[in-house]
Scaffold this active site. Structure first.
Site, short mmCIF file in Angstrom:
data_model
loop_
_atom_site.label_atom_id
_atom_site.label_comp_id
_atom_site.label_asym_id
_atom_site.label_seq_id
_atom_site.Cartn_x
_atom_site.Cartn_y
_atom_site.Cartn_z
N TYR A 143 -48.57 124.33 -25.59
CA TYR A 143 -48.19 125.45 -24.42
C TYR A 143 -47.50 126.46 -25.10
CZ TYR A 143 -46.57 127.38 -20.09
OH TYR A 143 -46.42 128.23 -19.07
N ASP A 238 -44.11 128.74 -32.66
CA ASP A 238 -43.64 129.08 -31.40
C ASP A 238 -42.63 127.97 -30.96
OD1 ASP A 238 -43.02 129.16 -28.73
OD2 ASP A 238 -44.96 128.57 -27.87
N LYS A 266 -35.68 130.05 -23.98
CA LYS A 266 -34.98 128.77 -23.55
C LYS A 266 -33.49 128.93 -23.85
CE LYS A 266 -38.85 126.36 -22.11
NZ LYS A 266 -40.24 126.16 -22.57
C1 LIG Z 1 -41.41 127.22 -22.08
C2 LIG Z 1 -42.33 127.54 -23.31
C3 LIG Z 1 -42.93 128.90 -23.39
C4 LIG Z 1 -42.94 129.88 -22.17
O1 LIG Z 1 -41.65 130.28 -21.97
P1 LIG Z 1 -41.34 130.75 -20.51
O2 LIG Z 1 -39.89 131.59 -20.70
O3 LIG Z 1 -41.44 129.84 -19.52
O4 LIG Z 1 -41.99 131.97 -20.33
C5 LIG Z 1 -43.57 129.07 -24.50
N1 LIG Z 1 -43.96 128.16 -25.39
C6 LIG Z 1 -43.12 127.12 -25.49
C7 LIG Z 1 -43.13 126.22 -26.55
C8 LIG Z 1 -42.46 126.59 -24.27
O5 LIG Z 1 -41.87 125.62 -24.46
#
Ligand SMILES: *Cc1c(COP(=O)(O)O)cnc(C)c1O
Length: 429
Positions: A143, A238, A266
């Site tokens: 994701y 990511d 985060k």
């Molecule tokens: C949470 C998450 C996102 C998205 O971040 P948001 O602040 O919710 O837009 C992207 N990549 C990873 C791996 C995530 O866990």
């Protein structure tokens, strides 16, 4: 137990689609109604019915020091008394950028945004601008936020709701996103072979956290690095989840593989909305106003968010990671013993303070195909039983626990005992 939450939910549903501002909060995949919270303190969260929970989600990661950390709150209060935003430059933005560059091995320059989604969307645009190519590769079950290009086999939220693809994403966009299998280098090589000189970037969660916690196999990440180099394709890690969580420098430090671009989120905002993306200077200089790739943000680098972030990042010393490891290991060991004692078909996957209890007969989950076979009904029951024990878990089998450094010895005892009771009840049906 949830009378007020129930009422709040029916009111919310009148004005907010599905009653929530992010789908996983609706508790759909655990077959219950969302709980409404109004207070957090240390390792605990409190709902509007007065129930208390040990929080194992930490707002999906940011609260590595628990709720309402005194130092962060006092710095944010101090900052807010001088105004909440200027829409112009501040010195703290540079301080945060400098700190990130010091901490994250591959990052030489960094741009701040407001969410993880923004970070990944912008990183892909930058990679396309830099390479002059259009296609990207992502992995099934990874994701990367809700950007159009990423909503294809997107893990957690999408799996949970049974929406592997979202309406509203155009065919053209979907066509430019190629899907590989996590932990399978051959599936990646094949895509490069079939799309020669067309792939701008490969984006990966170096430790997958959105199909439950799935570790990279040995040589998977270094293999990706080699394949990307060979094909003149940018490698994007990511690290929105793993950044500052599994090590000060994230998964790239832990596995010693350096990407070209890193996306962060985060933890980086200390509980306020922040994202960031960074990488090598020659790539980052492609961004406006220095270069032609456009990206902007009215509230980007917001002084309150930067203050919370910088305060938190400064608190991340070696001891914190040792503490997180020791807390997490104790919980893992206790739960493992319970799994064996109750003869439950389950196992735990963990890296540092991220972990998932998988309900499955398999002894390993290595990719999205495995993840789709998990016993989600069992997880739903387990989640609700754990709630009754005063333990708040992620409301989906496809998410990780994010443990905080303020979980006490007493909390650990409760977590292990609660898990034991829940698994026993599960067994009795
Ligand atoms: C949470 C998450 C996102 C998205 O971040 P948001 O602040 O919710 O837009 C992207 N990549 C990873 C791996 C995530 O866990």
């Amino acid at each position: 137990m949830f009378k007020n939450s129930k009422k709040a939910y029916s009111e919310a549903k009148k004005y907010i689609p599905g009653g929530v501002n992010s789908p996983v909060r609706a508790f759909k995949s655990v077959g219950s109604n969302p709980i409404f919270f109004n207070k957090g303190n240390g390792s605990k969260m409190f709902d509007i019915d007065g129930n208390e929970y040990i929080d194992c989600v930490s707002s999906w990661g940011p609260l590595i020091f628990g709720h309402a950390n005194k130092r962060i709150i006092s710095k944010v209060n101090e900052a807010s008394s001088k105004g909440t935003t200027y829409g112009a430059s501040t010195e703290i933005e540079t301080a945060v950028a400098k700190k990130i560059v010091e901490m994250v091995p591959s990052v030489e320059m960094v741009r701040m945004v407001n969410s993880g989604t923004e970070a990944t969307m912008s990183a892909i645009r930058l990679a396309r601008g830099y390479t002059g190519k259009e296609k990207i590769i992502k992995f099934a079950g990874n994701y990367h936020g809700h950007g159009d290009s990423f909503l294809i086999k997107a893990g957690s939220g999408a799996v949970t709701l049974g929406l592997p693809d979202s309406p509203g994403v155009t065919k053209n966009i979907a066509r430019d996103t190629l899907i590989a299998e996590f932990n399978d280098l051959d599936s990646v090589k094949e895509l490069f072979y079939e799309n020669k000189n067309e792939i701008a970037a490969l984006i990966v969660e170096p430790i997958a956290g959105n199909m439950g916690l799935v570790k990279p196999k040995k040589n998977f990440l270094s293999g990706l690095r080699k394949i990307c180099d060979y094909n003149n394709c940018l490698l994007i890690f990511d690290e929105v989840m793993t950044g500052f969580r599994v090590a000060p420098g994230g998964a790239q430090e832990l596995y010693n593989v350096l990407p070209d671009i890193t996306t962060l989120g985060k933890i980086i905002g200390g509980g306020l909305p922040v994202g960031a993306y960074g990488g090598k200077v020659d790539i980052m200089r492609m961004l406006a106003p220095e270069g032609p790739v456009y990206q902007a943000g009215t509230l980007s680098g917001n002084p309150l968010a930067m203050t919370a972030g910088l305060t938190l990042l400064k608190m991340l010393d070696k001891e914190v990671y040792q503490k997180l490891e020791s807390i997490s290991k104790k919980i893992e060991d206790g739960w493992n013993k319970n799994i064996i004692d109750t003869k439950t078909d389950a196992h735990i996957s963990r890296v540092g303070s991220m972990m998932t209890l998988f309900f499955t007969k398999k002894d390993q989950i290595i990719n999205y195909k495995d993840a789709l076979e998990l016993d989600t009904d069992k997880y739903a029951k387990y989640f609700n039983l754990m709630l009754k024990e005063g333990i708040y878990l992620p409301p989906s089998q496809y998410e990780c626990l994010f443990l905080s450094s303020v979980i006490s010895e007493n909390d650990i005892k409760k977590l292990i005992l609660g898990n034991k009771k829940a698994l026993e009840k599960l067994k009795d049906g």
